[in-house]
Enzyme design. Structure first.
Site, PDB file in Angstrom:
ATOM      1  N   ASP A 171       0.856  -1.192   0.000  1.00 44.13           N
ATOM      2  CA  ASP A 171       0.000   0.000   0.000  1.00 44.13           C
ATOM      3  C   ASP A 171       0.893   1.243   0.000  1.00 44.13           C
ATOM      4  OD1 ASP A 171      -3.217   0.508   0.964  1.00 44.13           O
ATOM      5  OD2 ASP A 171      -1.806   2.196   1.107  1.00 44.13           O
ATOM      6  N   HIS A 209     -10.108  -5.382  -3.469  1.00 46.44           N
ATOM      7  CA  HIS A 209      -8.783  -5.564  -2.864  1.00 46.44           C
ATOM      8  C   HIS A 209      -8.944  -5.962  -1.415  1.00 46.44           C
ATOM      9  CE1 HIS A 209      -9.942  -1.303  -2.589  1.00 46.44           C
ATOM     10  NE2 HIS A 209      -9.316  -1.271  -1.427  1.00 46.44           N
TER      11      HIS A 209
HETATM   12  P1  AMP Z   1      -9.787   1.344   0.192  1.00 50.67           P
HETATM   13  O1  AMP Z   1     -10.088   2.553   1.028  1.00 50.67           O
HETATM   14  O2  AMP Z   1     -10.110   0.052   0.900  1.00 50.67           O
HETATM   15  O3  AMP Z   1     -10.391   1.447  -1.179  1.00 50.67           O
HETATM   16  O4  AMP Z   1      -8.217   1.315   0.053  1.00 50.67           O
HETATM   17  C1  AMP Z   1      -7.518   1.802  -1.049  1.00 50.67           C
HETATM   18  C2  AMP Z   1      -6.056   1.717  -0.683  1.00 50.67           C
HETATM   19  O5  AMP Z   1      -5.299   1.871  -1.853  1.00 50.67           O
HETATM   20  C3  AMP Z   1      -5.587   2.787   0.298  1.00 50.67           C
HETATM   21  O6  AMP Z   1      -5.059   2.157   1.465  1.00 50.67           O
HETATM   22  C4  AMP Z   1      -4.518   3.558  -0.486  1.00 50.67           C
HETATM   23  O7  AMP Z   1      -3.440   3.973   0.315  1.00 50.67           O
HETATM   24  C5  AMP Z   1      -4.106   2.538  -1.518  1.00 50.67           C
HETATM   25  N1  AMP Z   1      -3.550   3.079  -2.751  1.00 50.67           N
HETATM   26  C6  AMP Z   1      -4.064   4.077  -3.512  1.00 50.67           C
HETATM   27  N2  AMP Z   1      -3.271   4.280  -4.595  1.00 50.67           N
HETATM   28  C7  AMP Z   1      -2.276   3.365  -4.521  1.00 50.67           C
HETATM   29  C8  AMP Z   1      -1.142   3.077  -5.333  1.00 50.67           C
HETATM   30  N3  AMP Z   1      -0.878   3.754  -6.458  1.00 50.67           N
HETATM   31  N4  AMP Z   1      -0.309   2.074  -4.938  1.00 50.67           N
HETATM   32  C9  AMP Z   1      -0.553   1.389  -3.809  1.00 50.67           C
HETATM   33  N5  AMP Z   1      -1.604   1.615  -3.002  1.00 50.67           N
HETATM   34  C10 AMP Z   1      -2.444   2.603  -3.346  1.00 50.67           C
END
Ligand code: AMP
Length: 121
Positions: free
Chosen positions: A33, A107
């Site tokens: 993440d 995810h």
């Molecule tokens: P959610 O709130 O469950 O949809 O979580 C989305 C997650 O994706 C968050 O913890 C973000 O920090 C993570 N995230 C967003 N963009 C990226 C990226 N480019 N690479 C890795 N993680 C990401």
């Protein structure tokens, strides 16, 4: 709601933006993440275009479902946080608005490397 082809994880899957890859196979991609909430914070996503867990369980094939679940356990072992390779971890998946989902591609978060604490903050 239809799948948004331009969500950030779709772009990662297409190789349009980079990620810190942990594991990849036929069914899953796993990467760290970008904004870790715990010492270890990994994400596991299916290769298929599924918005969330409900979309996935409705539309995915049995082999995709098994492959995805096995992928989560494989990544936990690889990171040394599973019960047999470490001391345990938490996995969660946010679904929709009330679930706090930001990225509309299914995810699972894997948190570990330290005591996680309360189940819901
Ligand atoms: P959610 O709130 O469950 O949809 O979580 C989305 C997650 O994706 C968050 O913890 C973000 O920090 C993570 N995230 C967003 N963009 C990226 C990226 N480019 N690479 C890795 N993680 C990401």
């Amino acid at each position: 709601m239809s799948y948004d082809e331009n969500n950030i994880f779709a772009k990662i899957l297409r190789g349009e933006i980079p990620c810190k890859k942990i594991h990849e196979d036929e069914y899953v991609l796993s990467f760290y993440d970008i904004n870790p909430q715990k010492k270890i914070h990994a994400l596991v996503i299916p290769k298929g275009k599924y918005i969330d867990l409900d979309d996935f369980t409705t539309k995915a094939s049995p082999s995709e479902i098994v492959g995805f679940l096995k992928g989560i356990s494989f990544v936990a072992k690889k990171l040394g946080i599973s019960v047999d390779t470490g001391t345990g971890y938490r996995t969660l998946s946010n679904i929709g608005d009330h679930g706090g989902q930001e990225v509309p591609h299914l995810h699972f978060h894997l948190f570990g490397g330290e005591k996680i604490g309360k189940m819901v903050l």
